[in-house]
Design a protein around this motif. Structure first.
Motif, PDB file in Angstrom:
ATOM      1  N   ALA A  15      -2.653   0.756  -2.961  1.00  0.00           N
ATOM      2  CA  ALA A  15      -3.226   1.107  -1.657  1.00  0.00           C
ATOM      3  C   ALA A  15      -2.604   2.404  -1.140  1.00  0.00           C
ATOM      4  N   LEU A  16      -1.306   2.553  -1.322  1.00  0.00           N
ATOM      5  CA  LEU A  16      -0.614   3.773  -0.912  1.00  0.00           C
ATOM      6  C   LEU A  16      -1.187   4.983  -1.644  1.00  0.00           C
ATOM      7  N   GLU A  17      -1.360   4.856  -2.925  1.00  0.00           N
ATOM      8  CA  GLU A  17      -1.899   5.963  -3.706  1.00  0.00           C
ATOM      9  C   GLU A  17      -3.328   6.299  -3.289  1.00  0.00           C
ATOM     10  N   GLU A  18      -4.127   5.275  -2.965  1.00  0.00           N
ATOM     11  CA  GLU A  18      -5.498   5.508  -2.499  1.00  0.00           C
ATOM     12  C   GLU A  18      -5.501   6.279  -1.178  1.00  0.00           C
ATOM     13  N   VAL A  19      -4.659   5.857  -0.246  1.00  0.00           N
ATOM     14  CA  VAL A  19      -4.601   6.522   1.055  1.00  0.00           C
ATOM     15  C   VAL A  19      -4.074   7.947   0.894  1.00  0.00           C
ATOM     16  N   ALA A  20      -3.065   8.127   0.068  1.00  0.00           N
ATOM     17  CA  ALA A  20      -2.527   9.468  -0.174  1.00  0.00           C
ATOM     18  C   ALA A  20      -3.619  10.377  -0.719  1.00  0.00           C
ATOM     19  N   GLU A  21      -4.432   9.842  -1.625  1.00  0.00           N
ATOM     20  CA  GLU A  21      -5.528  10.632  -2.187  1.00  0.00           C
ATOM     21  C   GLU A  21      -6.575  10.947  -1.113  1.00  0.00           C
ATOM     22  N   LEU A  22      -6.884   9.961  -0.266  1.00  0.00           N
ATOM     23  CA  LEU A  22      -7.848  10.188   0.822  1.00  0.00           C
ATOM     24  C   LEU A  22      -7.379  11.284   1.770  1.00  0.00           C
ATOM     25  N   LEU A  23      -6.077  11.300   2.019  1.00  0.00           N
ATOM     26  CA  LEU A  23      -5.495  12.288   2.924  1.00  0.00           C
ATOM     27  C   LEU A  23      -5.181  13.605   2.225  1.00  0.00           C
ATOM     28  N   ASP A  24      -5.349  13.613   0.910  1.00  0.00           N
ATOM     29  CA  ASP A  24      -5.016  14.781   0.100  1.00  0.00           C
ATOM     30  C   ASP A  24      -3.553  15.169   0.312  1.00  0.00           C
TER      31      ASP A  24
END
Length: 100
Positions: A15-24
């Motif tokens: 989930a952290l990696e997904e959010v980090a990717e969403l936020l670039d």
């Protein structure tokens, strides 16, 4: 800047990696933002609980939540908190407002 480490379950890491990717953003930046927002929310939750039980005053709740008094009053209104103001509190706040 000091460093800390924490073990998290695989699903939270994903989930952290997904959010980090969403936020670039990189994971460290995302973790810092999540921690900051989470701590802010926790401070408000604790202030709400203590205010509602009458343990702390309006001003103390605002300080504990780390928000201006006006913002605390908005939070209290949004959460339908009953006022813990005594007549002396109201008079003191009115006097302070007159001095502004």
């Amino acid at each position: 800047m000091p460093s800390i480490s924490a073990r998290i379950p695989d699903d939270e890491r994903e989930a952290l990696e997904e959010v980090a990717e969403l936020l670039d953003e990189d994971r460290s930046t995302t973790i810092r933002k999540a921690l900051q927002e989470g701590l802010h929310d926790l401070r408000i939750r604790i202030a709400v609980e203590r205010y509602q039980t009458g343990e702390i005053s309006v001003n103390q709740a605002a300080r504990l939540a780390d928000v201006p008094l006006g913002e605390w009053l908005d939070i209290a209104h949004e959460r339908n908190l009953t006022t813990q103001l005594s007549p002396a509190d109201i008079e003191r706040d009115a006097d302070a407002a007159r001095e502004l």
